[in-house]
Design a protein around this motif. Sequence first.
Motif, PDB file in Angstrom:
ATOM      1  N   ALA A  38     -11.729  43.627  56.627  1.00 22.62           N
ATOM      2  CA  ALA A  38     -12.725  44.676  56.885  1.00 22.62           C
ATOM      3  C   ALA A  38     -12.055  45.997  57.237  1.00 22.62           C
ATOM      4  O   ALA A  38     -12.471  47.063  56.759  1.00 22.62           O
ATOM      5  CB  ALA A  38     -13.669  44.230  57.999  1.00 22.62           C
ATOM      6  N   ALA A  39     -11.020  45.946  58.051  1.00 24.31           N
ATOM      7  CA  ALA A  39     -10.301  47.164  58.440  1.00 24.31           C
ATOM      8  C   ALA A  39      -9.607  47.790  57.233  1.00 24.31           C
ATOM      9  O   ALA A  39      -9.602  49.020  57.072  1.00 24.31           O
ATOM     10  CB  ALA A  39      -9.297  46.857  59.544  1.00 24.31           C
ATOM     11  N   ALA A  40      -9.030  46.962  56.379  1.00 19.93           N
ATOM     12  CA  ALA A  40      -8.316  47.467  55.202  1.00 19.93           C
ATOM     13  C   ALA A  40      -9.262  48.162  54.233  1.00 19.93           C
ATOM     14  O   ALA A  40      -8.875  49.139  53.578  1.00 19.93           O
ATOM     15  CB  ALA A  40      -7.581  46.323  54.505  1.00 19.93           C
ATOM     16  N   ARG A  41     -10.489  47.683  54.149  1.00 18.16           N
ATOM     17  CA  ARG A  41     -11.469  48.291  53.231  1.00 18.16           C
ATOM     18  C   ARG A  41     -11.813  49.725  53.638  1.00 18.16           C
ATOM     19  O   ARG A  41     -12.276  50.506  52.810  1.00 18.16           O
ATOM     20  CB  ARG A  41     -12.738  47.448  53.184  1.00 18.16           C
ATOM     21  N   LEU A  42     -11.597  50.064  54.889  1.00 19.42           N
ATOM     22  CA  LEU A  42     -11.929  51.402  55.379  1.00 19.42           C
ATOM     23  C   LEU A  42     -10.785  52.398  55.226  1.00 19.42           C
ATOM     24  O   LEU A  42     -10.961  53.581  55.497  1.00 19.42           O
ATOM     25  CB  LEU A  42     -12.325  51.334  56.867  1.00 19.42           C
TER      26      LEU A  42
END
Length: 186
Positions: free
Chosen positions: A120-124
């Motif tokens: 989830a963090a990487a998608r941002l």
Amino acid sequence: MAQTLTLDLAKQIVAKHIDDPHLLGHCLAVSAAMAGMAAHFGENMEHWQAVGYLHDVDYQKYPQEHLQHTEALLAPYDLPAEDVRAVLSHGYGICTQVEPQTLMEKSLFTVDELSGIVQAAARLRPGGLADMETKSVLKKFKDKRFAAGCDRQIILQGCQMLQMELNDVLQCVLDGMKPFAQELGL
């Protein structure tokens, strides 16, 4: 005699039971995270990846009875009992009473949820996983609303089981997942 669990075999088994792209992506993320944990502990990376890839084999068909059908689904493959046990242990206290005992089991229990926060963090991030550092994930970890479906208590319980700091486990997970960034779409 039990059949050796390889990553190829794990992928073949999962392909027969899971076709949901999101769930397959989760299996790949957990597999990659397990590679990082195996490297940290000096264990067989492919074997740990295979167990990680296989961990949710029954979830698509039995989401309300997760891990209650795993043994039956895996029985035809005559896998080593310790690998089946490792898969079952990732649901400890949630949907099984199989307590993680080995480093592999404790790692799987921990990275299942943690890999979701990392994804989830990487998608941002514009750079995705490529330039991600632990501090940016830890910041997101502290925000309970971020990736709210990922249970932080389970992650912290797993870190305690492993006798490792969250930051160190997270570094292992990032190290494991970064080589798979393209395959993960991150």
